[in-house]
Write a protein that holds these residues in place. Structure first.
Motif, mmCIF file in Angstrom:
data_model
loop_
_atom_site.group_PDB
_atom_site.id
_atom_site.type_symbol
_atom_site.label_atom_id
_atom_site.label_comp_id
_atom_site.label_asym_id
_atom_site.label_seq_id
_atom_site.Cartn_x
_atom_site.Cartn_y
_atom_site.Cartn_z
ATOM 1 N N VAL A 154 7.191 -1.258 -3.569
ATOM 2 C CA VAL A 154 6.219 -0.425 -4.286
ATOM 3 C C VAL A 154 5.777 0.699 -3.360
ATOM 4 C CG1 VAL A 154 4.017 -0.365 -5.514
ATOM 5 C CG2 VAL A 154 5.434 -2.427 -5.600
ATOM 6 N N CYS A 155 5.659 1.904 -3.916
ATOM 7 C CA CYS A 155 5.185 3.073 -3.162
ATOM 8 C C CYS A 155 3.790 3.440 -3.651
ATOM 9 C CB CYS A 155 6.141 4.252 -3.332
ATOM 10 S SG CYS A 155 5.664 5.714 -2.367
ATOM 11 N N TYR A 156 2.825 3.546 -2.735
ATOM 12 C CA TYR A 156 1.432 3.883 -3.031
ATOM 13 C C TYR A 156 1.156 5.303 -2.540
ATOM 14 C CZ TYR A 156 0.558 -1.039 -4.050
ATOM 15 O OH TYR A 156 0.576 -2.292 -4.589
ATOM 16 N N ILE A 157 0.512 6.111 -3.384
ATOM 17 C CA ILE A 157 0.211 7.512 -3.066
ATOM 18 C C ILE A 157 -1.309 7.691 -3.055
ATOM 19 C CG2 ILE A 157 0.589 9.925 -3.687
ATOM 20 C CD1 ILE A 157 3.101 8.388 -2.846
ATOM 21 N N PHE A 158 -1.810 8.393 -2.024
ATOM 22 C CA PHE A 158 -3.245 8.621 -1.862
ATOM 23 C C PHE A 158 -3.493 10.090 -1.521
ATOM 24 C CE2 PHE A 158 -2.478 4.221 -0.793
ATOM 25 C CZ PHE A 158 -3.516 3.537 -1.406
ATOM 26 N N GLU A 159 -4.742 10.499 -1.725
ATOM 27 C CA GLU A 159 -5.255 11.794 -1.237
ATOM 28 C C GLU A 159 -6.420 11.510 -0.308
ATOM 29 O OE1 GLU A 159 -6.950 16.067 -2.891
ATOM 30 O OE2 GLU A 159 -7.312 14.237 -4.002
ATOM 31 N N SER A 160 -6.462 12.176 0.826
ATOM 32 C CA SER A 160 -7.495 11.910 1.821
ATOM 33 C C SER A 160 -8.260 13.182 2.134
ATOM 34 C CB SER A 160 -6.862 11.360 3.114
ATOM 35 O OG SER A 160 -6.078 12.358 3.729
ATOM 36 N N ASN A 161 -9.451 12.991 2.731
ATOM 37 C CA ASN A 161 -10.226 14.129 3.214
ATOM 38 C C ASN A 161 -9.670 14.649 4.536
ATOM 39 O OD1 ASN A 161 -11.885 13.854 1.034
ATOM 40 N ND2 ASN A 161 -13.485 12.749 2.115
ATOM 41 N N ASN A 162 -8.968 13.801 5.244
ATOM 42 C CA ASN A 162 -8.410 14.181 6.539
ATOM 43 C C ASN A 162 -6.942 14.561 6.383
ATOM 44 O OD1 ASN A 162 -10.313 11.551 6.934
ATOM 45 N ND2 ASN A 162 -10.767 13.095 8.464
ATOM 46 N N ASP A 163 -6.338 14.891 7.494
ATOM 47 C CA ASP A 163 -4.916 15.182 7.512
ATOM 48 C C ASP A 163 -4.143 13.886 7.312
ATOM 49 O OD1 ASP A 163 -2.409 16.144 7.859
ATOM 50 O OD2 ASP A 163 -2.862 17.282 9.665
ATOM 51 N N GLY A 164 -3.202 13.906 6.342
ATOM 52 C CA GLY A 164 -2.429 12.699 6.069
ATOM 53 C C GLY A 164 -1.589 12.252 7.249
ATOM 54 N N GLU A 165 -1.182 13.200 8.094
ATOM 55 C CA GLU A 165 -0.388 12.827 9.267
ATOM 56 C C GLU A 165 -1.189 11.963 10.231
ATOM 57 O OE1 GLU A 165 1.136 16.317 11.048
ATOM 58 O OE2 GLU A 165 2.554 16.764 9.427
ATOM 59 N N LYS A 166 -2.501 12.211 10.314
ATOM 60 C CA LYS A 166 -3.334 11.385 11.186
ATOM 61 C C LYS A 166 -3.353 9.937 10.714
ATOM 62 C CE LYS A 166 -6.404 15.153 12.601
ATOM 63 N NZ LYS A 166 -7.811 15.640 12.633
ATOM 64 N N ILE A 167 -3.431 9.747 9.393
ATOM 65 C CA ILE A 167 -3.436 8.380 8.852
ATOM 66 C C ILE A 167 -2.087 7.719 9.102
ATOM 67 C CG2 ILE A 167 -3.748 7.012 6.763
ATOM 68 C CD1 ILE A 167 -5.578 9.156 5.706
ATOM 69 N N CYS A 168 -0.997 8.474 8.900
ATOM 70 C CA CYS A 168 0.329 7.902 9.172
ATOM 71 C C CYS A 168 0.491 7.574 10.649
ATOM 72 C CB CYS A 168 1.417 8.876 8.710
ATOM 73 S SG CYS A 168 1.450 9.145 6.915
ATOM 74 N N ASP A 169 -0.030 8.441 11.518
ATOM 75 C CA ASP A 169 0.026 8.140 12.953
ATOM 76 C C ASP A 169 -0.777 6.900 13.289
ATOM 77 O OD1 ASP A 169 1.582 10.351 13.265
ATOM 78 O OD2 ASP A 169 -0.038 11.657 13.928
ATOM 79 N N SER A 170 -1.918 6.728 12.606
ATOM 80 C CA SER A 170 -2.735 5.537 12.844
ATOM 81 C C SER A 170 -1.993 4.274 12.416
ATOM 82 C CB SER A 170 -4.063 5.663 12.101
ATOM 83 O OG SER A 170 -4.843 4.514 12.272
ATOM 84 N N VAL A 171 -1.293 4.350 11.264
ATOM 85 C CA VAL A 171 -0.519 3.190 10.806
ATOM 86 C C VAL A 171 0.617 2.900 11.787
ATOM 87 C CG1 VAL A 171 0.951 2.318 8.955
ATOM 88 C CG2 VAL A 171 -1.123 3.591 8.405
ATOM 89 N N GLY A 172 1.287 3.963 12.261
ATOM 90 C CA GLY A 172 2.347 3.759 13.247
ATOM 91 C C GLY A 172 1.831 3.155 14.540
ATOM 92 N N LEU A 173 0.649 3.624 14.983
ATOM 93 C CA LEU A 173 0.052 3.057 16.191
ATOM 94 C C LEU A 173 -0.298 1.584 15.991
ATOM 95 C CD1 LEU A 173 -1.143 3.404 19.026
ATOM 96 C CD2 LEU A 173 -3.267 4.195 17.950
ATOM 97 N N ALA A 174 -0.813 1.249 14.805
ATOM 98 C CA ALA A 174 -1.140 -0.150 14.525
ATOM 99 C C ALA A 174 0.114 -1.024 14.562
ATOM 100 C CB ALA A 174 -1.836 -0.266 13.170
ATOM 101 N N LYS A 175 1.237 -0.515 14.011
ATOM 102 C CA LYS A 175 2.468 -1.300 14.030
ATOM 103 C C LYS A 175 2.978 -1.466 15.465
ATOM 104 C CE LYS A 175 5.561 -0.836 10.792
ATOM 105 N NZ LYS A 175 5.386 -2.073 10.050
ATOM 106 N N GLN A 176 2.851 -0.426 16.290
ATOM 107 C CA GLN A 176 3.268 -0.550 17.688
ATOM 108 C C GLN A 176 2.411 -1.576 18.428
ATOM 109 O OE1 GLN A 176 3.298 3.254 19.575
ATOM 110 N NE2 GLN A 176 4.891 4.121 18.246
ATOM 111 N N ILE A 177 1.103 -1.493 18.207
ATOM 112 C CA ILE A 177 0.206 -2.461 18.866
ATOM 113 C C ILE A 177 0.526 -3.873 18.394
ATOM 114 C CG2 ILE A 177 -2.189 -3.175 19.115
ATOM 115 C CD1 ILE A 177 -2.987 -0.251 18.926
ATOM 116 N N ALA A 178 0.769 -4.025 17.081
ATOM 117 C CA ALA A 178 1.101 -5.352 16.558
ATOM 118 C C ALA A 178 2.414 -5.862 17.147
ATOM 119 C CB ALA A 178 1.179 -5.296 15.033
ATOM 120 N N PHE A 179 3.393 -4.941 17.295
ATOM 121 C CA PHE A 179 4.680 -5.347 17.868
ATOM 122 C C PHE A 179 4.507 -5.807 19.318
ATOM 123 C CE2 PHE A 179 8.460 -4.118 20.352
ATOM 124 C CZ PHE A 179 9.406 -4.949 19.758
ATOM 125 N N HIS A 180 3.788 -5.026 20.109
ATOM 126 C CA HIS A 180 3.575 -5.407 21.508
ATOM 127 C C HIS A 180 2.742 -6.688 21.607
ATOM 128 C CE1 HIS A 180 5.525 -1.934 23.223
ATOM 129 N NE2 HIS A 180 4.774 -1.105 22.500
#
Length: 709
Positions: free
Chosen positions: A600-626
């Protein structure tokens, strides 16, 4: 003479607080002129009534003329010229006050008539127009309030027609009255000069005529001065007549051009909506809460100033800040029993304003203007051109793009043109040279006729639906990770906690998970569906990103609406042009369709830059992996330590057994080495064969133990 300040007749229809403030200044000036003219009239009347007190009367007149420079006229832009002129008049009158007597007829015709006309006709006209304007303004406000209270549910065409006709009539009456009132106030600035100079000129001419130009005090220099003053008065009169004609023509032009604007809800076909605005001003109704369920609506004048929304009430000198519009969000909302309402939410979601416009055109223009300001278009060199380009891009964003279909058709044409014998090799070469082309098909990204979910109604999958129900019933989620329990399964002890304000646009099932094209295609289909079906409502939530999961939290109740395990998020990307749009692809753990997991693909609109949210999700996955790698390394280390401890225990037990064997052997050796005690009759005890065998066995065991050791 220098230019005269004027009221802008072109802004009477807008009736802004700035115009009202400027009108107040002119009214104060008119009151000052009235007060001063009344004093001057009384002084000249004393000259007319009391010929025997002519000297005292002229002295008072001279004194009043000298005091003109002490008057504080709000619009005294030409005080320098008027002061110098009146001072010279005062000097002459003061010199002649002791020896001149003025004939009553000459004074009545040359001095009293102009000042009396100014006082009785012009000043009273100003007062009458002021009263009529106040009545028209109050009627217009009452008509607007009735129009604003029209119900959209109980819509009575007869009542609606009467109210709109009342608004049209009252607005037209106020506009016309205000234009004539402004004209009279502008004209008063010229009449003030005439009313001050013409009676004095008549008075001096009467004096000259009376003495037959033989007075020693009246020289040729004074005659030239009076001639210049007379010429100046005529020039002011001609300028006033020209200005009156211009203002009358302006009134006629504005009445013709403003006829459509009198209607509160004009036809959009006649007056098109301008979506390229970066500045806007006008009256809006703002909702103010007075209790838990009660609220009031206040009508104020709102205007944009840079990146801020300002409001100003009538009588206020300056406007006040309502909200910072940078990175804010705005959308049309259904509010109680009011029409044409829209909501503005600040970038941090802490401040919300609900406003009501007079018409649908006005409402859509406000929404477009605030959207343009939110994107900081006003800071560019050519904001209108950029706003038009952004608006065109937004229209194209909701128009289905044939790019994917064209690529697929071109790919099929290329494949069909190749020989059948080399089809297998061709397919493999195509896959090796451009693997992305095969995933650009619409069918390979999103299944045809896939339903779209526009609202959050349930957890993401059946596996977590029961957990979400048990976790959300009677429990609130703190977005900062604090909890009353010592342990939480949602990872409240996670080292990463980031909160974002998002609005859910929609979700749909997809097929591909290899690249971000599936997210872009899902964005296009959801935006197109919203535009086609006129779906403007969006669910606002707080997106909490941790090292274990993603949570959608209700901002009002702090209850978790949805929980996405971080391990299930396979893709996350923002829109290439509109950076406020982002989405992520979730691969559910439970349930399979045609042997494959549900994606399933979920689409959102944010007040901030969407790239920041994607970077935050990527950082969370890296932290979870480590963290997972550290956990596995720690468990492996613990297993090794347990094996070492077990081996050490076995060695310790073996050493204890050997120690016991050595002690037993030592005891047996000590027992065998002692001599046999003599018996009572002096004979020795002889060991039996069994005891001798035991002793030999003990000796052999001792040697064997020593060899093993």
């Amino acid at each position: 003479m220098p230019g005269i300040e004027k009221l802008p007749i072109e802004e009477t229809l807008e009736d802004s607080p700035q115009t009202r403030s400027l009108l107040g200044v002119f009214e104060e000036d008119a009151a000052a002129i009235t007060s001063y003219s009344h004093q001057l009239f009384q002084a000249m009347h004393r000259i007319y009534d009391a010929q025997n007190e002519l000297s005292a009367a002229t002295h008072l007149t001279s004194k009043l003329l000298k005091d003109y420079e002490k008057q504080r006229f709000p619009l005294g832009g030409d005080d320098e010229v008027m002061n110098s002129t009146l001072q010279q008049f005062a000097k002459v009158i003061d010199e002649l006050s002791s020896c001149h007597a003025v004939l009553s007829t000459q004074l009545a015709d040359a001095m009293m008539f102009p000042i009396t006309q100014f006082k009785e006709r012009d000043l009273k006209e100003i007062l009458t127009l002021k009263e009529v304007f106040q009545i028209a303004s109050n009627d217009h406000d009452m008509a607007i309030n009735r129009y604003s209270r029209l119900s959209k549910k109980r819509d009575n065409e007869k009542v609606k027609s009467e109210v709109m006709e009342d608004v049209y009539t009252s607005r037209k009456k106020q506009h016309q009255t205000m234009m004539h009132y402004f004209t009279a106030l502008n004209t008063l600035q010229y009449k003030k000069k005439i009313a001050l100079l013409e009676p004095l000129l008549g008075y001096m001419q009467a004096q000259i005529s009376f003495f037959k130009l033989g007075s020693e005090n009246l020289t040729q220099q004074w005659e030239d001065f009076l001639t210049n003053i007379g010429t100046s008065v005529q020039n002011v009169r001609r300028e006033m007549d020209g200005e009156v004609d211009t203002m009358q023509q302006t009134i006629q032009d504005l009445e013709q051009a403003s006829d459509l604007l009198y209607m509160p809800d004009p036809d959009p076909n006649k007056i098109p909506i301008d979506r390229t605005l970066t500045r806007k001003a006008g009256y809006l109704n703002m909702r103010n809460k007075t209790g838990l369920v009660s609220s009031t609506w206040d009508r104020q004048y709102f205007f944009t100033q840079g990146g801020n929304m300002m409001s100003q009430s009538r009588g206020d000198v300056a406007g006040g800040l309502v909200m910072d519009l940078d990175n804010c969000s705005v959308m049309a909302v259904d509010c109680e029993d009011r029409r044409f309402c829209f909501q503005i939410t600040s970038f941090d979601g802490k401040k919300v304003a609900i406003l009501q416009a007079e018409s649908r055109k006005d409402c859509e223009e406000w929404i477009a203007t605030i959207n343009n300001i939110s994107k900081r278009i006003y800071l560019s060199e050519n904001p209108e051109e950029i706003a038009a380009r952004v608006n065109q891009s937004a229209l194209e964003a909701v128009t289905p793009s044939p790019s994917f279909q064209q690529r697929q058709e071109s790919l099929r044409t290329t494949m069909q043109s190749r020989p059948k014998a080399g089809r297998s090799s061709s397919q493999s070469s195509v896959g090796s040279e451009s693997p992305a082309l095969s995933s650009l098909s619409l069918d390979s990204l999103v299944a045809p006729d896939t339903p779209i979910q526009f609202d959050i109604i349930s957890p993401v999958s059946e596996e977590y639906s029961g957990q979400a129900k048990s976790a959300t019933q009677g429990r609130r989620t703190n977005p900062f990770g604090e909890s009353g329990n010592s342990h939480s399964e949602d990872g409240e002890d996670s080292i990463l906690h980031q909160l974002f304000i998002v609005r859910f646009l929609g979700s749909m099932e997809v097929k591909a998970t290899e690249n971000t094209d599936v997210i872009y295609e899902t964005m296009r289909q959801i935006l197109a569906a919203r535009a086609i079906h006129n779906i403007f409502r969006m669910t606002e939530s707080h997106l909490l990103v941790t090292c274990e999961c993603l949570k959608l939290i209700d901002p009002q109740t702090q209850v978790t609406r949805l929980r996405f395990p971080l391990s299930s998020v396979v893709l996350c990307a923002s829109h290439q042009e509109n950076k406020r749009l982002f989405g992520f692809v979730l691969q559910t753990a439970g349930g399979k369709v045609d042997g494959r997991p549900v994606v399933v693909c979920y689409i959102f609109e944010s007040n901030n830059d969407g790239e920041k949210i994607c970077d935050s999700v990527g950082l969370a996955k890296q932290i979870a992996f480590h963290s997972e790698m550290d956990r596995r390394a720690t468990e492996k280390q613990k297993e090794l330590e347990k094996a070492k401890e077990k081996q050490q225990e076995e060695l310790t037990k073996q050493k204890q057994i050997e120690k016991q064997d050595l002690e037993e052997q030592s005891r047996l050796i000590a027992a065998s080495s002692r001599p046999n005690p003599p018996t009572a009759d002096g004979q020795f005890l002889v060991l039996s064969n069994s005891q001798s065998e035991d002793s030999d066995a003990g000796e052999e065991g001792r040697k064997k133990g020593e060899s093993e050791a």
